[in-house]
Write a protein that holds these residues in place. Structure first.
Motif, PDB file in Angstrom:
ATOM      1  N   ALA A 116      11.799  28.914 -11.326  1.00 61.05           N
ATOM      2  CA  ALA A 116      13.115  29.367 -11.608  1.00 61.05           C
ATOM      3  C   ALA A 116      14.344  30.041 -12.693  1.00 61.05           C
ATOM      4  N   ASP A 117      13.318  30.184 -13.479  1.00 54.92           N
ATOM      5  CA  ASP A 117      13.596  30.623 -14.183  1.00 54.92           C
ATOM      6  C   ASP A 117      13.976  32.614 -14.191  1.00 54.92           C
ATOM      7  N   THR A 118      12.377  32.923 -13.949  1.00 56.04           N
ATOM      8  CA  THR A 118      11.846  34.182 -13.318  1.00 56.04           C
ATOM      9  C   THR A 118      12.375  34.382 -12.150  1.00 56.04           C
ATOM     10  N   LEU A 119      12.911  33.598 -10.907  1.00 53.16           N
ATOM     11  CA  LEU A 119      13.317  34.308 -10.109  1.00 53.16           C
ATOM     12  C   LEU A 119      15.139  33.706  -9.916  1.00 53.16           C
ATOM     13  N   ALA A 120      15.422  33.792 -11.166  1.00 50.18           N
ATOM     14  CA  ALA A 120      17.351  33.976 -11.032  1.00 50.18           C
ATOM     15  C   ALA A 120      17.874  34.900 -11.241  1.00 50.18           C
ATOM     16  N   SER A 121      17.610  36.591 -11.221  1.00 44.79           N
ATOM     17  CA  SER A 121      17.972  37.529 -10.427  1.00 44.79           C
ATOM     18  C   SER A 121      17.678  38.713  -9.283  1.00 44.79           C
ATOM     19  N   SER A 122      16.779  37.343  -8.425  1.00 43.21           N
ATOM     20  CA  SER A 122      16.205  37.581  -7.721  1.00 43.21           C
ATOM     21  C   SER A 122      17.174  37.119  -6.462  1.00 43.21           C
ATOM     22  N   ARG A 123      17.052  38.007  -5.249  1.00 37.87           N
ATOM     23  CA  ARG A 123      18.214  37.784  -4.185  1.00 37.87           C
ATOM     24  C   ARG A 123      17.428  37.290  -3.175  1.00 37.87           C
ATOM     25  N   ALA A 124      17.744  36.612  -1.943  1.00 37.58           N
ATOM     26  CA  ALA A 124      16.847  36.226  -1.088  1.00 37.58           C
ATOM     27  C   ALA A 124      16.715  37.626  -0.060  1.00 37.58           C
ATOM     28  N   LEU A 125      15.805  37.261   0.573  1.00 39.34           N
ATOM     29  CA  LEU A 125      15.104  37.722   1.481  1.00 39.34           C
ATOM     30  C   LEU A 125      15.485  37.751   2.452  1.00 39.34           C
ATOM     31  N   LYS A 126      15.616  38.931   4.061  1.00 44.05           N
ATOM     32  CA  LYS A 126      15.421  39.019   5.392  1.00 44.05           C
ATOM     33  C   LYS A 126      14.354  39.703   6.403  1.00 44.05           C
ATOM     34  N   ILE A 127      13.353  38.920   6.714  1.00 39.85           N
ATOM     35  CA  ILE A 127      12.033  39.572   6.461  1.00 39.85           C
ATOM     36  C   ILE A 127      11.744  39.164   8.752  1.00 39.85           C
ATOM     37  N   LYS A 128      11.624  40.000   8.904  1.00 41.29           N
ATOM     38  CA  LYS A 128      10.950  39.658  10.497  1.00 41.29           C
ATOM     39  C   LYS A 128      10.043  39.793  10.674  1.00 41.29           C
ATOM     40  N   LEU A 129       9.348  39.433  11.269  1.00 48.26           N
ATOM     41  CA  LEU A 129       7.719  39.107  12.011  1.00 48.26           C
ATOM     42  C   LEU A 129       7.598  39.157  13.559  1.00 48.26           C
ATOM     43  N   ASN A 130       7.388  40.451  13.272  1.00 46.70           N
ATOM     44  CA  ASN A 130       7.582  40.561  15.301  1.00 46.70           C
ATOM     45  C   ASN A 130       6.348  41.608  15.600  1.00 46.70           C
ATOM     46  N   ARG A 131       4.829  42.549  14.706  1.00 50.23           N
ATOM     47  CA  ARG A 131       3.671  42.130  14.642  1.00 50.23           C
ATOM     48  C   ARG A 131       2.693  41.518  14.629  1.00 50.23           C
ATOM     49  N   LEU A 132       2.003  41.177  16.158  1.00 54.08           N
ATOM     50  CA  LEU A 132       0.781  40.418  15.454  1.00 54.08           C
ATOM     51  C   LEU A 132      -0.481  41.267  15.761  1.00 54.08           C
ATOM     52  N   GLY A 133      -1.418  41.268  14.491  1.00 49.85           N
ATOM     53  CA  GLY A 133      -2.423  41.460  14.158  1.00 49.85           C
ATOM     54  C   GLY A 133      -3.409  40.661  13.476  1.00 49.85           C
ATOM     55  N   ARG A 134      -4.450  41.674  13.246  1.00 44.81           N
ATOM     56  CA  ARG A 134      -5.977  40.387  12.727  1.00 44.81           C
ATOM     57  C   ARG A 134      -5.930  41.207  11.246  1.00 44.81           C
ATOM     58  N   LEU A 135      -6.657  39.924  10.167  1.00 41.83           N
ATOM     59  CA  LEU A 135      -7.237  40.088   9.466  1.00 41.83           C
ATOM     60  C   LEU A 135      -8.505  39.525   9.774  1.00 41.83           C
ATOM     61  N   GLY A 136      -9.533  40.296   9.505  1.00 40.74           N
ATOM     62  CA  GLY A 136     -10.872  39.787   9.834  1.00 40.74           C
ATOM     63  C   GLY A 136     -10.960  39.068  11.373  1.00 40.74           C
ATOM     64  N   ASN A 137     -11.434  38.076  11.688  1.00 38.42           N
ATOM     65  CA  ASN A 137     -11.844  37.033  12.582  1.00 38.42           C
ATOM     66  C   ASN A 137     -10.420  36.511  12.598  1.00 38.42           C
TER      67      ASN A 137
END
Length: 640
Positions: A116-137
């Motif tokens: 909480a102390d570390t992230l006090a200066s951070s802001r909320a993020l907006k993430i868009k997940l729209n790519r289906l890919g693969r990491l290994g199997n």
């Protein structure tokens, strides 16, 4: 140190060690776990001798994690894929890992305040997940951009707050896992065929997850807000209830087709006559906890083939079916063996079957003797499927009834899982004997009739092979009631069960609408939980498949029920499957219509002729039609 050493019972797949720093008075000064399993010298447990690497490993455990867990409103479309393909769906909620492994649960309160102390200066993020890919199997959902600096900065800030955690083994690639596959080709095929997915997530907090062991679901211990005014205000309490993986828990917020498909992965349905149980499990889980069950990962099938002189030119069809089996058997996964019998019996390879010809008379006594010798050589508690084929009556055995009784007694006491199927060819074969043989195994087998004609025997052999190659015999237990069944090997590491049971066979099972049902399978660590789903068109088709038809009246009732099924009322993504199932059911009923058109209007139970044999065989038509229609499992391609 005596009794002061704390108890430690490692669980899960990873080897673990408990590291203790002991004070001179025997008290525990510090402790932690490591999953690397490296041998440590005894002197290192004294405190100063504990290496820096060991201390670092002890600070990180796989029973906790720091992750982004999406709001439940976005779960349905994710869970639809995970329930079908992710073997960790029962333990992990949908998530994007930030730090894993993380600190032990006893240190999580301090870790939450530090975050909480570390992230006090951070802001909320907006993430868009729209790519289906693969990491290994693994198939994964990826952010819209690879260079998402917001996620990278968030991860870097969290990692800086815990310098004692071990460095990551791989470069940070934010992703949400939706499934694992047996090889890269299967994973790539899934990624290519999956419909487009787009999720917009607003990350206002990070979830601190913990679990009691590697096999139980995570709990959200706390949430740490991004951009809170102070450390104390930045920590929100979590949930005492562990994560629940059932599809019904997240279905109320979305009505997408993919979400509706998820609700139909593990479910039960029932009316007054039948109950249906549909679910998928990992193939590795079946019998995984049964110490007495031996599985070498290979199916074993013994074909006991009549090669007596009466087979004549039809024996060429046997050879054609053997060629088909040789081409389709999955290398290292399906072992084929043969016994050829006439006046005597002997074992043969596939090549020897192709080089053999017809000769002699028919001795079931010799066939039983050689089959018994083969089964006795198989591993105790192993599984074997046997297929008997004959075109006529026994003409050589000295004591058929005695030989049959001895074979039955051996099967009962051999301590092996043996299932016997049978194929009867031409009108002159001994149907009653074959049906009796099918009932001798660990669970009932199937009897199939092949008419005299071009390709009929080859078709029966081939469909029997396809069924055995794709299906796994098992037993389900519902509220103490055991039901023999078979599951379909999907070729992707999963087995699908679609079990229809007459309600009178489940006298002690209370199927209450709206309530889940637990199904137990041999050796599995925990039961499979099935959610209730209303009956629909596919359920009605399956009821027709299970209807026993012995009279014209039975046929009329079944035909009316099938005609009344409206395919368009099925969910859109199921309509093709329902349409094919209804067509197959109609093909089966058409064969009954043809039988009754021959002049038998009231009952086909009378002995004599081939009508009774055809009727008996038709009972299993739906099972074998589906096996022949299904595409070959993925592992038939060269293994990765």
């Amino acid at each position: 140190f005596g009794s002061s050493v704390p108890p430690f019972r490692p669980r899960g797949r990873d080897p673990q060690l408990l590291l203790c720093c002991m004070a001179m008075d025997g008290s525990v000064a510090a402790k932690g776990t490591t999953s690397k399993g490296a041998a440590l010298p005894a002197t290192s447990l004294g405190g100063p001798g504990l290496s820096a690497d060991a201390a670092t490993d002890a600070a990180a455990v796989k029973t906790s994690a720091l992750a982004i867990v999406p709001e439940r409103a976005s779960w349905p479309v994710i869970q639809a894929l995970r329930i079908a393909h992710d073997r960790h769906v029962k333990v992990w909620p949908p998530h994007i890992n930030i730090l894993y492994p993380f600190v032990p649960e006893s240190e999580l309160p301090d870790a939450a305040r530090r975050l909480a102390d570390t992230l006090a200066s951070s802001r909320a993020l907006k993430i868009k997940l729209n790519r289906l890919g693969r990491l290994g199997n693994c198939a994964v959902l990826l952010p819209q951009r690879d260079d998402d600096t917001g996620l990278a900065a968030l991860r870097a800030a969290c990692a800086a707050a815990f310098p004692d955690l071990p460095p990551p083994e791989h470069e940070f690639t934010p992703h949400l896992t939706v499934g694992q596959f047996g090889n890269g080709e299967a994973c790539a095929a899934f990624v290519a065929s999956c419909p487009p997915i787009e999720l917009e997530l607003e990350v206002e907090s990070l979830a601190i997850l913990a679990r009691d062991s590697m096999v139980v679901p995570f709990r959200t211990v706390a949430r740490v807000r991004l951009g809170a005014s102070s450390g104390q205000d930045g920590v929100c309490p979590g949930e005492a209830r562990p994560y629940s993986w059932r599809a019904s828990d997240c279905m109320s917020t979305a009505k997408t087709e993919l979400a509706r498909q998820a609700s139909m992965t593990n479910y039960w349905q029932a009316d007054d006559a039948f109950a249906r149980f549909v679910f998928r499990i990992e193939a590795a889980e079946l019998h995984s906890g049964d110490a007495e069950f031996v599985s070498a990962g290979t199916r074993k099938t013994l074909f006991v083939v009549d090669r007596s002189g009466s087979m004549g030119s039809a024996y060429a069809q046997v050879k054609d079916s053997v060629r088909y089996m040789m081409s389709e058997a999955r290398a290292g996964e399906h072992e084929l063996a043969f016994v050829l019998y006439d006046t005597d019996a002997r074992r043969a390879t596939a090549e020897e079957v192709l080089a053999s010809g017809v000769t002699g008379m028919t001795s079931f006594e010799a066939a039983f003797r050689e089959t018994t010798a083969f089964l006795a050589e198989q591993p105790v508690c192993g599984a074997v499927t046997v297929v008997f084929m004959t075109d006529g009556q026994d003409t050589r055995s000295r004591d058929l009834s005695g030989a049959k009784a001895a074979f039955r007694e051996f099967l009962q006491d051999c301590n092996r899982q043996v299932v016997i199927h049978a194929i009867g060819f031409t009108q002159g074969h001994n149907r009653e004997l074959l049906e009796d043989i099918c009932a001798m195994g660990s669970s009932p087998g199937f009897y199939r009739y092949a008419e005299t004609g071009s390709g009929a025997l080859e078709e029966r052999f081939s469909e029997m092979f396809d069924f055995i190659d794709m299906h796994v015999k098992s037993e389900i237990c519902i509220a103490g009631e055991k039901v023999a069944c078979s599951g379909e090997d999907l070729g992707d590491g999963f087995i699908k069960f679609d079990v229809m049971v007459r309600r009178e066979l489940l006298p002690s099972v209370a199927l209450i609408n709206g309530e889940p049902v637990s199904v137990e399978l041999p050796g599995m660590a925990w039961p499979v939980v099935l959610d209730p789903v209303p009956v629909g068109p596919m359920f009605c088709v399956r009821c027709v498949d299970e209807t026993e038809i012995a009279t014209q009246s039975d046929l009329n009732v079944a035909q009316a029920a099938l005609t009344a099924i409206q395919v368009q009322k099925a969910p859109k993504m199921q309509r093709q499957e329902v349409m094919e199932a209804k067509r197959d059911a109609q093909d089966r009923l058409d064969k009954y219509h043809q039988l009754f058109a021959r002049g038998v209007r009231d009952s086909l139970s009378a002995k004599g002729g081939n009508l009774a044999a055809e009727l008996s065989s038709l009972r299993h038509e739906a099972t074998f039609t589906k096996a022949r229609r299904a595409p070959p499992p993925a592992p038939r391609a060269p293994a990765d």
